[in-house]
Design an enzyme around this catalytic site. Structure first.
Site, PDB file in Angstrom:
ATOM      1  N   ASP A  91       0.877  -1.160   0.000  1.00 33.97           N
ATOM      2  CA  ASP A  91       0.000   0.000   0.000  1.00 33.97           C
ATOM      3  C   ASP A  91       0.926   1.225   0.000  1.00 33.97           C
ATOM      4  O   ASP A  91       2.122   1.118   0.285  1.00 33.97           O
ATOM      5  CB  ASP A  91      -0.889  -0.021   1.247  1.00 33.97           C
ATOM      6  N   ASP A 149      -0.160   5.150   0.841  1.00 34.52           N
ATOM      7  CA  ASP A 149      -0.416   6.200   1.827  1.00 34.52           C
ATOM      8  C   ASP A 149      -0.511   5.633   3.237  1.00 34.52           C
ATOM      9  O   ASP A 149      -1.285   4.711   3.499  1.00 34.52           O
ATOM     10  CB  ASP A 149      -1.706   6.935   1.473  1.00 34.52           C
ATOM     11  N   ASP A 192      -1.330  -0.203   6.171  1.00 37.11           N
ATOM     12  CA  ASP A 192      -1.596   0.459   7.450  1.00 37.11           C
ATOM     13  C   ASP A 192      -3.068   0.464   7.822  1.00 37.11           C
ATOM     14  O   ASP A 192      -3.424   0.877   8.918  1.00 37.11           O
ATOM     15  CB  ASP A 192      -1.123   1.919   7.387  1.00 37.11           C
TER      16      ASP A 192
END
Length: 222
Positions: A7, A9, A183
């Site tokens: 991922d 961001d 995250d």
């Protein structure tokens, strides 16, 4: 052969490039500092809460720039990369990606943020394969405000990763190890699919899930 997915961001970047690009548009005078900023913050909060309408967000976030002159758009994109993306690169994140590339892994960045914002950022990490939410373009190459195909968001990340692998004549089963770093609880579908999920700089929700399931937790920016 190993497959490694990242991922972007909050995982490889300490902040959110989509939201930051909206703030950048306000800063350069392409978007209103009042209403646009309020709605940009609102959409970001919805994303964090797992209830983002990504079609509505793409219509909103592309509205300030999609009808502008292509040269003007390209200049703004380059300025954003120089003023935001490069200063946001963190040595630990760069080392993590470089380690997997050097090991010969098949590597891709898989992000819900649109390809206009994220393709140059993926390149900064040395990653050639970007699986992002793709902006629909008209016959002249201008963004329409709609999404092309399946957005790389939540379950859509699984669909897009499988499509990418199928185009290369592969499936997840062809890899000895598949790893996904993320995250966010928005990425639980793909985290649950791979053989080695890694909660990376996780928010409270994903940190709790990772602890419950015994997934490794990696805090790159601590």
């Amino acid at each position: 052969m190993n497959l490694t997915l990242f991922d972007l961001d909050g995982t490889l970047l300490p902040t959110d490039s989509d939201h930051a690009f909206g703030e950048f548009l306000v800063r350069i005078g392409w978007a209103d500092g009042g209403e646009f900023k309020r709605r940009n913050d609102e959409f970001y909060a919805q994303y964090l809460e797992g209830r983002l309408d990504i079609d509505a967000y793409v219509r909103f976030c592309t509205a300030p720039w999609r009808d502008r002159d292509p040269a003007e758009i390209a200049a703004a994109q380059a300025r954003f990369i120089d003023e935001y993306a490069r200063p946001s690169l963190h040595p630990a994140a760069l080392d993590l990606v470089r380690g997997h590339l050097d090991a010969g892994d098949v590597v891709a960045v898989v992000t819900a943020t649109n390809d206009f914002v994220t393709r140059p950022i993926a390149s900064l990490f040395g990653v050639r394969t970007l699986i992002a939410t793709e902006l629909e373009r008209d016959a002249f190459g201008r963004a329409t405000g709609s999404i092309r195909g399946v957005p790389a968001f939540r379950d859509g990340k699984i669909t897009r990763v499988r499509q990418w692998l199928a185009d290369a004549g592969r499936t997840l089963a062809d890899f000895e190890r598949s790893t996904f770093y993320s995250d966010s609880t928005n990425d639980l579908p793909l985290l649950e699919l791979v053989s080695h999920p890694v909660a990376t700089n996780p928010g409270d929700g994903l940190r709790a899930v990772a602890r419950e399931r015994g997934w490794p937790i990696l805090d790159l920016f601590a």
